[in-house]
Write a protein that holds these residues in place. Sequence first.
Motif, mmCIF file in Angstrom:
data_model
loop_
_atom_site.group_PDB
_atom_site.id
_atom_site.type_symbol
_atom_site.label_atom_id
_atom_site.label_comp_id
_atom_site.label_asym_id
_atom_site.label_seq_id
_atom_site.Cartn_x
_atom_site.Cartn_y
_atom_site.Cartn_z
ATOM 1 N N ALA A 102 0.777 -1.172 0.189
ATOM 2 C CA ALA A 102 0.060 0.091 -0.018
ATOM 3 C C ALA A 102 0.839 1.335 -0.021
ATOM 4 O O ALA A 102 0.664 2.196 -0.479
ATOM 5 C CB ALA A 102 -0.805 -0.201 1.137
ATOM 6 N N ALA A 106 -0.422 2.871 -3.395
ATOM 7 C CA ALA A 106 -1.593 3.524 -3.068
ATOM 8 C C ALA A 106 -1.728 4.876 -3.862
ATOM 9 O O ALA A 106 -0.473 5.544 -4.011
ATOM 10 C CB ALA A 106 -1.815 3.710 -1.575
ATOM 11 N N SER A 107 -2.806 5.410 -4.174
ATOM 12 C CA SER A 107 -2.899 6.617 -4.865
ATOM 13 C C SER A 107 -3.010 7.659 -3.859
ATOM 14 O O SER A 107 -3.220 7.310 -2.336
ATOM 15 C CB SER A 107 -4.175 6.704 -5.718
ATOM 16 N N GLU A 110 -6.234 7.588 -2.098
ATOM 17 C CA GLU A 110 -6.461 6.374 -1.089
ATOM 18 C C GLU A 110 -5.951 6.772 0.270
ATOM 19 O O GLU A 110 -6.194 6.279 1.275
ATOM 20 C CB GLU A 110 -5.829 5.063 -1.738
ATOM 21 N N ARG A 113 -7.885 9.008 2.124
ATOM 22 C CA ARG A 113 -9.019 8.586 2.792
ATOM 23 C C ARG A 113 -8.780 7.672 4.035
ATOM 24 O O ARG A 113 -9.440 7.765 4.924
ATOM 25 C CB ARG A 113 -9.788 7.558 1.733
ATOM 26 N N ILE A 114 -7.513 6.959 4.064
ATOM 27 C CA ILE A 114 -7.347 6.170 5.032
ATOM 28 C C ILE A 114 -6.826 7.191 6.368
ATOM 29 O O ILE A 114 -7.269 6.875 7.387
ATOM 30 C CB ILE A 114 -6.169 5.305 4.811
ATOM 31 N N ALA A 143 -9.314 -0.997 3.291
ATOM 32 C CA ALA A 143 -8.784 0.313 2.440
ATOM 33 C C ALA A 143 -7.282 -0.054 2.227
ATOM 34 O O ALA A 143 -6.803 0.138 1.011
ATOM 35 C CB ALA A 143 -9.000 1.618 3.130
ATOM 36 N N GLN A 146 -7.057 -3.060 -0.299
ATOM 37 C CA GLN A 146 -7.268 -2.522 -1.610
ATOM 38 C C GLN A 146 -6.218 -1.595 -2.029
ATOM 39 O O GLN A 146 -5.714 -1.747 -3.364
ATOM 40 C CB GLN A 146 -8.728 -1.700 -1.583
ATOM 41 N N ALA A 147 -5.551 -0.802 -1.228
ATOM 42 C CA ALA A 147 -4.563 0.073 -1.879
ATOM 43 C C ALA A 147 -3.330 -0.554 -2.130
ATOM 44 O O ALA A 147 -2.496 -0.252 -3.106
ATOM 45 C CB ALA A 147 -4.284 0.981 -0.867
ATOM 46 N N LYS A 149 -3.109 -3.259 -4.096
ATOM 47 C CA LYS A 149 -3.314 -3.776 -5.524
ATOM 48 C C LYS A 149 -2.804 -4.897 -5.678
ATOM 49 O O LYS A 149 -2.433 -5.359 -6.789
ATOM 50 C CB LYS A 149 -2.534 -2.523 -6.421
#
Length: 218
Positions: A102, A106-107, A110, A113-114, A143, A146-147, A149
């Motif tokens: 992550a 991660a973008s 993202e 958001r975290i 999250a 998901q980050a 990937k």
Amino acid sequence: MSQLKPDPIGRTALAVEITNRLRQMILEGQLQPGEKINEKLLTSQFGVSRTPLREALKVLAAEGLLELIPHRGAVITRQSEAELAEVFQVLAALEALAGELAALNASDAEIARITTMTEELRRSYAETDRPTYFRINQAIHKAILQAAKNESLAKSHELLAYRVQRARYQANLTPERWRAAVEEHEAIAKALCARDAATCASLMKSHLLRKFASISVQ
């Protein structure tokens, strides 16, 4: 013209609501390990028929929170410390990998958001709102996965996470451990913002292992 089939959305929504309420009862310890589910009592308590209740029981059985035993019904699962230790060790390794990936993949959105969810986590702790804290906590871990990937990592993690969700919920029962858990999450968010993969991996792993340690000494 053939008749339209009845809309199943209402029943589905009801089953989801019952699932959520029963899951919370198990996580909160209102239903204890080894206890048999009293279907008659619950249908009366919830004001529903047995059909949506049994759909809910199937979902919770798939999550590992209860067992469906032939000729006996649904029973809340028992977990030994040895079983929990094995699962937490593997989960800790998976979450370490998730944290590392992550931080690298991660973008910015993202990570933002975290960070925001981590701030919400602190507020729920300050308000001693355990159900909200647990929900946000789970959302943060999801999250991060998901980050990362990595779909194989996410699927492997999901299979094991269901088996210890009750233990994870009960791991922050003491004020000291709960406060420490919030601080650990804040450190993880900081490492993500810095894109420090090694630190993030180490923090994610130690966070989960400390959670298990707090369970084993209770």
